[in-house]
Scaffold this active site. Structure first.
Site, PDB file in Angstrom:
ATOM      1  CB  THR A 254      -0.945   0.009   1.212  1.00 23.31           C
ATOM      2  OG1 THR A 254      -0.184  -0.131   2.425  1.00 23.31           O
ATOM      3  CG2 THR A 254      -1.940  -1.141   1.124  1.00 23.31           C
ATOM      4  CB  CYS A 255       4.125   2.170   1.436  1.00 28.29           C
ATOM      5  SG  CYS A 255       3.788   1.938   3.184  1.00 28.29           S
ATOM      6  CG  PHE A 256       6.046   1.279  -2.522  1.00 26.96           C
ATOM      7  CD1 PHE A 256       6.956   2.327  -2.512  1.00 26.96           C
ATOM      8  CD2 PHE A 256       6.200   0.255  -1.593  1.00 26.96           C
ATOM      9  CE1 PHE A 256       8.006   2.343  -1.610  1.00 26.96           C
ATOM     10  CE2 PHE A 256       7.248   0.268  -0.688  1.00 26.96           C
ATOM     11  CZ  PHE A 256       8.146   1.324  -0.687  1.00 26.96           C
TER      12      PHE A 256
END
Length: 266
Positions: A254-256
């Site tokens: 989710t961070c990317f």
């Protein structure tokens, strides 16, 4: 989500809520999963309010007041008879009643409001005073510390340049999840953009209902809200993660905004 005029919470509670909202704006977060009505942001920015602002907060009251303004007598009726019929139909004075802690209370909208009937001539004044009371004076004790909390964090020329609609978009994110926008800006690793498999994948996503779209967005980004500017700002990356035979399920970082998608046979 609106302010309870009868709330017994301390002013510091509303101030802290305002600080949290201010931090969302200051840190440019993708969206707060709390649905404030648009009038909250208009009040924060000090923009004028009116009847239309009741639509989200008090929809039944909005419809009643709109009906009051739209009422018209028969063409052949005299002004005196029309006004008498209006008063007998609505039976209103410049007093409103409301519930607070299990009790029914009343509030005069103007001096000696209980002795002043609402007529065809002064109905616009009644609606204006009613809206002002509902949206401003009745919740001043709660809203003013909330507004100060927001301004405690966000007090800059940039914030002051925002209008209420732009502020709402930053706080609440885009509500329309247009996956075609996300598709047009997606990137691929191991897949070809025009491959039948990718095309079938997007056809499936575009057929999702609103709730399914929120769940997918939350799965790949950690939030079910679109960023400011819409889903074209997301830049989803779809990376091939093996092919058949495989027991892998789709996964995400989710961070990317990275979706790891195996190439299934069907």
């Amino acid at each position: 989500l609106w302010f309870d005029k009868a709330s017994s919470c301390e002013s510091t509670d509303f101030w802290l809520a305002g600080v949290i909202l201010g931090l969302v704006v200051y840190n440019n977060m993708p969206g707060l999963d709390v649905r404030f009505p648009s009038v909250v942001f208009k009040k924060i920015k000090g923009e004028p309010l009116g009847l239309e602002d009741l639509r989200q907060v008090y929809p039944d009251t909005f419809l009643s007041l709109r009906s009051l303004l739209q009422w018209a007598p028969e063409e052949a009726m005299s002004d005196e008879d029309a006004n008498t019929l209006f008063e007998n139909t609505f039976c209103l004075d410049f007093v409103v009643s409301y519930e607070a802690n299990g009790k029914t209370l009343t509030k005069d909208l103007c001096a000696e409001g209980k002795d002043r009937a609402v007529t065809m001539e002064n109905r616009m004044e009644f609606v204006t005073l009613y809206c002002e009371w509902l949206l401003t004076s009745s919740i001043e004790r709660q809203f003013e510390p909330f507004r100060k909390g927001v301004r405690r964090v966000c007090d800059s020329p940039l914030f002051n340049a925002l209008d209420s609609a732009e502020l709402e978009m930053i706080v609440c994110g885009e509500q329309d999840l247009d996956f075609s926008q996300m598709r047009s800006h997606a990137m691929y690793d191991g897949f070809s953009e025009d491959s039948p498999y990718v095309d079938a994948f997007w056809k499936l996503l575009l057929a999702f209902g609103a709730e399914q779209k929120k769940r997918f967005l939350s799965f790949v980004t950690g939030s079910d809200l679109a960023p400011v500017g819409g889903l074209q700002e997301l830049q989803l990356v779809i990376q091939k993660n093996g092919s058949e035979p495989t027991e892998r399920l789709p996964t995400a970082h989710t961070c990317f905004n990275l979706l790891l998608l195996p190439e299934y046979a069907s």
